[in-house]
Design a protein around this motif. Structure first.
Motif, PDB file in Angstrom:
ATOM      1  N   SER A  58      16.857 -21.559 -11.771  1.00 44.14           N
ATOM      2  CA  SER A  58      17.761 -20.763 -12.704  1.00 44.14           C
ATOM      3  C   SER A  58      17.214 -22.272 -13.709  1.00 44.14           C
ATOM      4  O   SER A  58      17.261 -22.144 -14.639  1.00 44.14           O
ATOM      5  CB  SER A  58      18.870 -21.288 -11.965  1.00 44.14           C
ATOM      6  N   LEU A  59      17.230 -23.302 -13.486  1.00 46.88           N
ATOM      7  CA  LEU A  59      16.400 -24.468 -14.093  1.00 46.88           C
ATOM      8  C   LEU A  59      15.529 -23.797 -15.035  1.00 46.88           C
ATOM      9  O   LEU A  59      14.776 -24.143 -15.833  1.00 46.88           O
ATOM     10  CB  LEU A  59      16.402 -26.066 -13.718  1.00 46.88           C
ATOM     11  N   ARG A  60      14.355 -23.311 -14.248  1.00 46.75           N
ATOM     12  CA  ARG A  60      12.753 -22.812 -14.612  1.00 46.75           C
ATOM     13  C   ARG A  60      13.633 -21.810 -15.709  1.00 46.75           C
ATOM     14  O   ARG A  60      12.328 -21.075 -16.538  1.00 46.75           O
ATOM     15  CB  ARG A  60      11.786 -22.207 -13.396  1.00 46.75           C
ATOM     16  N   ARG A  61      14.385 -20.744 -14.778  1.00 48.34           N
ATOM     17  CA  ARG A  61      15.069 -19.660 -15.441  1.00 48.34           C
ATOM     18  C   ARG A  61      15.148 -20.308 -17.648  1.00 48.34           C
ATOM     19  O   ARG A  61      15.190 -19.936 -18.793  1.00 48.34           O
ATOM     20  CB  ARG A  61      15.976 -18.990 -15.761  1.00 48.34           C
ATOM     21  N   GLU A  62      15.849 -21.511 -17.176  1.00 47.42           N
ATOM     22  CA  GLU A  62      16.393 -21.824 -18.438  1.00 47.42           C
ATOM     23  C   GLU A  62      15.665 -22.063 -19.628  1.00 47.42           C
ATOM     24  O   GLU A  62      15.929 -21.737 -20.869  1.00 47.42           O
ATOM     25  CB  GLU A  62      17.698 -22.705 -18.381  1.00 47.42           C
ATOM     26  N   TRP A  63      14.311 -23.183 -18.929  1.00 49.20           N
ATOM     27  CA  TRP A  63      13.705 -22.945 -19.817  1.00 49.20           C
ATOM     28  C   TRP A  63      12.646 -22.594 -20.481  1.00 49.20           C
ATOM     29  O   TRP A  63      11.915 -22.534 -21.494  1.00 49.20           O
ATOM     30  CB  TRP A  63      12.449 -24.179 -19.102  1.00 49.20           C
ATOM     31  N   HIS A  64      12.507 -21.723 -19.357  1.00 48.29           N
ATOM     32  CA  HIS A  64      11.660 -19.847 -20.180  1.00 48.29           C
ATOM     33  C   HIS A  64      12.611 -19.275 -21.268  1.00 48.29           C
ATOM     34  O   HIS A  64      12.080 -18.902 -22.005  1.00 48.29           O
ATOM     35  CB  HIS A  64      11.434 -18.689 -18.757  1.00 48.29           C
ATOM     36  N   LEU A  65      13.977 -19.249 -21.112  1.00 45.59           N
ATOM     37  CA  LEU A  65      15.304 -18.658 -22.519  1.00 45.59           C
ATOM     38  C   LEU A  65      14.704 -19.838 -23.587  1.00 45.59           C
ATOM     39  O   LEU A  65      14.921 -19.158 -24.348  1.00 45.59           O
ATOM     40  CB  LEU A  65      16.343 -18.528 -22.042  1.00 45.59           C
ATOM     41  N   LYS A  66      14.617 -21.263 -23.721  1.00 41.36           N
ATOM     42  CA  LYS A  66      14.089 -21.798 -24.408  1.00 41.36           C
ATOM     43  C   LYS A  66      12.903 -21.608 -25.001  1.00 41.36           C
ATOM     44  O   LYS A  66      12.753 -21.175 -26.372  1.00 41.36           O
ATOM     45  CB  LYS A  66      14.529 -23.607 -24.115  1.00 41.36           C
ATOM     46  N   VAL A  67      11.750 -21.613 -24.426  1.00 43.78           N
ATOM     47  CA  VAL A  67      10.982 -21.440 -24.449  1.00 43.78           C
ATOM     48  C   VAL A  67      10.599 -19.926 -25.954  1.00 43.78           C
ATOM     49  O   VAL A  67       9.501 -19.746 -26.786  1.00 43.78           O
ATOM     50  CB  VAL A  67       9.785 -20.990 -23.727  1.00 43.78           C
ATOM     51  N   LEU A  68      11.247 -18.503 -24.804  1.00 41.28           N
ATOM     52  CA  LEU A  68      11.440 -17.477 -25.513  1.00 41.28           C
ATOM     53  C   LEU A  68      12.281 -17.567 -26.851  1.00 41.28           C
ATOM     54  O   LEU A  68      12.533 -16.543 -28.212  1.00 41.28           O
ATOM     55  CB  LEU A  68      12.312 -16.225 -24.313  1.00 41.28           C
ATOM     56  N   ARG A  69      13.020 -17.926 -27.567  1.00 39.53           N
ATOM     57  CA  ARG A  69      14.158 -18.411 -28.494  1.00 39.53           C
ATOM     58  C   ARG A  69      12.696 -19.063 -29.248  1.00 39.53           C
ATOM     59  O   ARG A  69      13.259 -18.092 -30.130  1.00 39.53           O
ATOM     60  CB  ARG A  69      15.885 -19.027 -27.947  1.00 39.53           C
ATOM     61  N   THR A  70      12.535 -19.723 -28.968  1.00 44.89           N
ATOM     62  CA  THR A  70      11.380 -21.117 -30.382  1.00 44.89           C
ATOM     63  C   THR A  70      10.992 -19.941 -30.367  1.00 44.89           C
ATOM     64  O   THR A  70      10.734 -19.692 -31.450  1.00 44.89           O
ATOM     65  CB  THR A  70      10.781 -21.710 -29.258  1.00 44.89           C
TER      66      THR A  70
END
Length: 142
Positions: free
Chosen positions: A40-52
């Motif tokens: 879930s921490l990795r997915r949270e990071w992925h969501l931040k990258v996707l949002r950017t």
């Protein structure tokens, strides 16, 4: 290349960008209900990258429209004067689109995990009601 195959262009691009934002919003909300883990921490990071990446993609369209509006009226697709700035914009977009290609699966993964999670009703944050002192006194007097 047609509008439908290029997710940054025109009306088709606008639909893709707005849908991507809605998917990200939903995934971020769902992620908050998942147990904390390294996944879930990795997915949270992925969501931040996707949002950017989405923010950058969204910024490219008005930039391109501004450049296009400064071109002479006679300039049209297929002419170098038109194609060069468009090619530059598209080249910049590919890096952000690659972020979606590599990390976009996280949005689907979060949805999948959320669907198979057991239902957990929300716990009440209200304190339990205290017993009535009037009722107790009435019983004591009998």
């Amino acid at each position: 290349m047609t509008q439908l195959t290029h997710p940054v262009r025109g009306s088709a691009g606008s639909a893709v960008r707005s849908t991507a934002a809605a998917f990200l919003d939903l995934a971020e909300a769902q992620l908050g209900h998942l147990p904390t883990s390294s996944a879930s921490l990795r997915r949270e990071w992925h969501l931040k990258v996707l949002r950017t990446a989405l923010k950058e993609i969204n910024a490219l369209q008005p930039e391109w429209l501004g450049v296009r509006d400064t071109l002479p009226v006679s300039t049209r697709p297929g002419i170098a004067e038109y194609n060069e700035p468009l090619t530059d914009r598209n080249a910049e977009a590919w890096a952000y689109l690659a972020a979606w290609a590599f990390r976009g699966q996280s949005v689907i993964d979060i949805e999948s995990v959320t669907r198979v999670m057991p239902y957990r009703p929300a716990t009440s944050t209200m304190a339990p009601a205290l017993p009535s002192t009037t009722g107790s006194a009435a019983w004591r007097g009998r």
